[in-house]
Write a protein that holds these residues in place. Sequence first.
Motif, PDB file in Angstrom:
ATOM      1  N   VAL A  90      32.189 -29.215   5.981  1.00  0.00           N
ATOM      2  CA  VAL A  90      32.193 -28.905   4.550  1.00  0.00           C
ATOM      3  C   VAL A  90      30.956 -29.496   3.890  1.00  0.00           C
ATOM      4  O   VAL A  90      30.251 -28.831   3.119  1.00  0.00           O
ATOM      5  N   SER A  91      30.669 -30.738   4.197  1.00  0.00           N
ATOM      6  CA  SER A  91      29.513 -31.421   3.629  1.00  0.00           C
ATOM      7  C   SER A  91      28.206 -30.750   4.054  1.00  0.00           C
ATOM      8  O   SER A  91      27.289 -30.581   3.238  1.00  0.00           O
ATOM      9  N   ALA A  92      28.122 -30.337   5.303  1.00  0.00           N
ATOM     10  CA  ALA A  92      26.917 -29.653   5.788  1.00  0.00           C
ATOM     11  C   ALA A  92      26.727 -28.320   5.071  1.00  0.00           C
ATOM     12  O   ALA A  92      25.610 -27.946   4.707  1.00  0.00           O
ATOM     13  N   ASN A  93      27.817 -27.607   4.834  1.00  0.00           N
ATOM     14  CA  ASN A  93      27.744 -26.335   4.126  1.00  0.00           C
ATOM     15  C   ASN A  93      27.278 -26.524   2.687  1.00  0.00           C
ATOM     16  O   ASN A  93      26.411 -25.798   2.202  1.00  0.00           O
ATOM     17  N   ILE A  94      27.844 -27.500   2.008  1.00  0.00           N
ATOM     18  CA  ILE A  94      27.457 -27.755   0.621  1.00  0.00           C
ATOM     19  C   ILE A  94      25.994 -28.189   0.556  1.00  0.00           C
ATOM     20  O   ILE A  94      25.249 -27.763  -0.332  1.00  0.00           O
ATOM     21  N   THR A  95      25.565 -29.008   1.501  1.00  0.00           N
ATOM     22  CA  THR A  95      24.159 -29.435   1.559  1.00  0.00           C
ATOM     23  C   THR A  95      23.243 -28.233   1.740  1.00  0.00           C
ATOM     24  O   THR A  95      22.223 -28.107   1.054  1.00  0.00           O
ATOM     25  N   ALA A  96      23.590 -27.343   2.664  1.00  0.00           N
ATOM     26  CA  ALA A  96      22.768 -26.153   2.905  1.00  0.00           C
ATOM     27  C   ALA A  96      22.695 -25.283   1.655  1.00  0.00           C
ATOM     28  O   ALA A  96      21.636 -24.758   1.310  1.00  0.00           O
ATOM     29  N   ASN A  97      23.805 -25.141   0.948  1.00  0.00           N
ATOM     30  CA  ASN A  97      23.796 -24.355  -0.287  1.00  0.00           C
ATOM     31  C   ASN A  97      22.936 -25.015  -1.356  1.00  0.00           C
ATOM     32  O   ASN A  97      22.190 -24.344  -2.065  1.00  0.00           O
ATOM     33  N   LEU A  98      23.050 -26.325  -1.495  1.00  0.00           N
ATOM     34  CA  LEU A  98      22.244 -27.031  -2.496  1.00  0.00           C
ATOM     35  C   LEU A  98      20.751 -26.896  -2.233  1.00  0.00           C
ATOM     36  O   LEU A  98      19.952 -26.823  -3.162  1.00  0.00           O
ATOM     37  N   LEU A  99      20.387 -26.880  -0.959  1.00  0.00           N
ATOM     38  CA  LEU A  99      18.976 -26.776  -0.603  1.00  0.00           C
ATOM     39  C   LEU A  99      18.493 -25.329  -0.531  1.00  0.00           C
ATOM     40  O   LEU A  99      17.350 -25.076  -0.172  1.00  0.00           O
ATOM     41  N   GLY A 100      19.348 -24.390  -0.892  1.00  0.00           N
ATOM     42  CA  GLY A 100      18.938 -22.993  -0.922  1.00  0.00           C
ATOM     43  C   GLY A 100      18.886 -22.317   0.429  1.00  0.00           C
ATOM     44  O   GLY A 100      18.230 -21.299   0.594  1.00  0.00           O
ATOM     45  N   LEU A 101      19.599 -22.847   1.405  1.00  0.00           N
ATOM     46  CA  LEU A 101      19.614 -22.271   2.751  1.00  0.00           C
ATOM     47  C   LEU A 101      20.763 -21.280   2.889  1.00  0.00           C
ATOM     48  O   LEU A 101      21.656 -21.460   3.712  1.00  0.00           O
ATOM     49  N   GLY A 102      20.766 -20.245   2.074  1.00  0.00           N
ATOM     50  CA  GLY A 102      21.870 -19.288   2.057  1.00  0.00           C
ATOM     51  C   GLY A 102      22.230 -18.743   3.415  1.00  0.00           C
ATOM     52  O   GLY A 102      23.393 -18.666   3.785  1.00  0.00           O
ATOM     53  N   ASN A 103      21.221 -18.352   4.207  1.00  0.00           N
ATOM     54  CA  ASN A 103      21.494 -17.787   5.525  1.00  0.00           C
ATOM     55  C   ASN A 103      22.092 -18.816   6.470  1.00  0.00           C
ATOM     56  O   ASN A 103      22.932 -18.493   7.297  1.00  0.00           O
ATOM     57  N   ALA A 104      21.654 -20.054   6.366  1.00  0.00           N
ATOM     58  CA  ALA A 104      22.192 -21.111   7.230  1.00  0.00           C
ATOM     59  C   ALA A 104      23.547 -21.590   6.728  1.00  0.00           C
ATOM     60  O   ALA A 104      24.362 -22.082   7.507  1.00  0.00           O
ATOM     61  N   ALA A 105      23.789 -21.452   5.439  1.00  0.00           N
ATOM     62  CA  ALA A 105      25.042 -21.934   4.865  1.00  0.00           C
ATOM     63  C   ALA A 105      26.237 -21.078   5.274  1.00  0.00           C
ATOM     64  O   ALA A 105      27.352 -21.586   5.392  1.00  0.00           O
ATOM     65  N   THR A 106      26.019 -19.800   5.521  1.00  0.00           N
ATOM     66  CA  THR A 106      27.137 -18.912   5.852  1.00  0.00           C
ATOM     67  C   THR A 106      27.845 -19.319   7.141  1.00  0.00           C
ATOM     68  O   THR A 106      29.066 -19.510   7.138  1.00  0.00           O
ATOM     69  N   PRO A 107      27.143 -19.487   8.269  1.00  0.00           N
ATOM     70  CA  PRO A 107      27.876 -19.918   9.470  1.00  0.00           C
ATOM     71  C   PRO A 107      28.479 -21.309   9.323  1.00  0.00           C
ATOM     72  O   PRO A 107      29.550 -21.583   9.872  1.00  0.00           O
ATOM     73  N   LEU A 108      27.808 -22.187   8.560  1.00  0.00           N
ATOM     74  CA  LEU A 108      28.376 -23.517   8.320  1.00  0.00           C
ATOM     75  C   LEU A 108      29.672 -23.413   7.520  1.00  0.00           C
ATOM     76  O   LEU A 108      30.630 -24.144   7.768  1.00  0.00           O
ATOM     77  N   GLY A 109      29.705 -22.502   6.552  1.00  0.00           N
ATOM     78  CA  GLY A 109      30.917 -22.298   5.757  1.00  0.00           C
ATOM     79  C   GLY A 109      32.058 -21.742   6.583  1.00  0.00           C
ATOM     80  O   GLY A 109      33.213 -22.149   6.437  1.00  0.00           O
ATOM     81  N   ILE A 110      31.739 -20.810   7.462  1.00  0.00           N
ATOM     82  CA  ILE A 110      32.767 -20.241   8.344  1.00  0.00           C
ATOM     83  C   ILE A 110      33.312 -21.318   9.278  1.00  0.00           C
ATOM     84  O   ILE A 110      34.530 -21.422   9.482  1.00  0.00           O
ATOM     85  N   GLU A 111      32.420 -22.139   9.808  1.00  0.00           N
ATOM     86  CA  GLU A 111      32.851 -23.232  10.687  1.00  0.00           C
ATOM     87  C   GLU A 111      33.702 -24.239   9.917  1.00  0.00           C
ATOM     88  O   GLU A 111      34.721 -24.730  10.426  1.00  0.00           O
ATOM     89  N   ALA A 112      33.307 -24.546   8.685  1.00  0.00           N
ATOM     90  CA  ALA A 112      34.086 -25.491   7.871  1.00  0.00           C
ATOM     91  C   ALA A 112      35.483 -24.942   7.605  1.00  0.00           C
ATOM     92  O   ALA A 112      36.482 -25.672   7.723  1.00  0.00           O
ATOM     93  N   MET A 113      35.568 -23.664   7.279  1.00  0.00           N
ATOM     94  CA  MET A 113      36.878 -23.058   7.008  1.00  0.00           C
ATOM     95  C   MET A 113      37.722 -23.031   8.280  1.00  0.00           C
ATOM     96  O   MET A 113      38.929 -23.285   8.227  1.00  0.00           O
ATOM     97  N   ARG A 114      37.114 -22.779   9.436  1.00  0.00           N
ATOM     98  CA  ARG A 114      37.851 -22.784  10.705  1.00  0.00           C
ATOM     99  C   ARG A 114      38.410 -24.177  10.986  1.00  0.00           C
ATOM    100  O   ARG A 114      39.573 -24.332  11.365  1.00  0.00           O
ATOM    101  N   ARG A 115      37.584 -25.191  10.763  1.00  0.00           N
ATOM    102  CA  ARG A 115      38.049 -26.565  10.992  1.00  0.00           C
ATOM    103  C   ARG A 115      39.141 -26.951  10.001  1.00  0.00           C
ATOM    104  O   ARG A 115      40.084 -27.663  10.370  1.00  0.00           O
ATOM    105  N   MET A 116      39.026 -26.513   8.772  1.00  0.00           N
ATOM    106  CA  MET A 116      40.070 -26.814   7.784  1.00  0.00           C
ATOM    107  C   MET A 116      41.381 -26.139   8.184  1.00  0.00           C
ATOM    108  O   MET A 116      42.451 -26.745   8.079  1.00  0.00           O
TER     109      MET A 116
END
Length: 190
Positions: A90-116
């Motif tokens: 979750v933290s990695a996804n939010i960090t990627a979004n804050l830094l404008g890494l939209g393309n990198a944030a998507t797989p991180l978000g999916i992984e965060a949701m899977r782990r949740m």
Amino acid sequence: MNYVWALMIAFSFVCSIFTGNTGGLSKGILDGAVNAVNIALRLLGTMCLWNGLMEIAVSSGLTRLTDRILFPFVKLIFPKYAKTDAITAVSANITANLLGLGNAATPLGIEAMRRMKNASGSTYADSEMIRFVIVNSAALTLIPTSVSAMRATAGSEAPFAVLIPVWCTGITALIAGLIMEKLLSKRWKK
């Protein structure tokens, strides 16, 4: 959405027939295709630059530093998952979004949701999963690379002039979304 596009295309075609302007429609279609390719090629360079800079941020440890700075905030918003491996995703996804890494944030978000989902053991989204979607949907970003790249491609002399409005919009959307989630989750529990 496919139906909306199909309806718009059919409506344009019918209108061009009734107005006798099928030549204008054909010209518009071809001009639009050429413009789309030109914009995509111009955006490609800008996006490569920003993705390269963001890769440097990842390699230099800036994202890990941001991750550590955000951890108390993330733990506060997602207390149920604070002691699971989901919180790091979750933290990695939010960090990627804050830094404008939209393309990198998507797989991180999916992984965060899977782990949740794995940590909760439920097949349904709980309040914190919904909160995570709200945080992602608010599009809070410190560096709006995609918008700035599009503005530069369109000929803007100050593509980053949108920083303050982007920040204000993101913060407002985040606060409004979190308030609504709290209000609606209390109502739903009743």
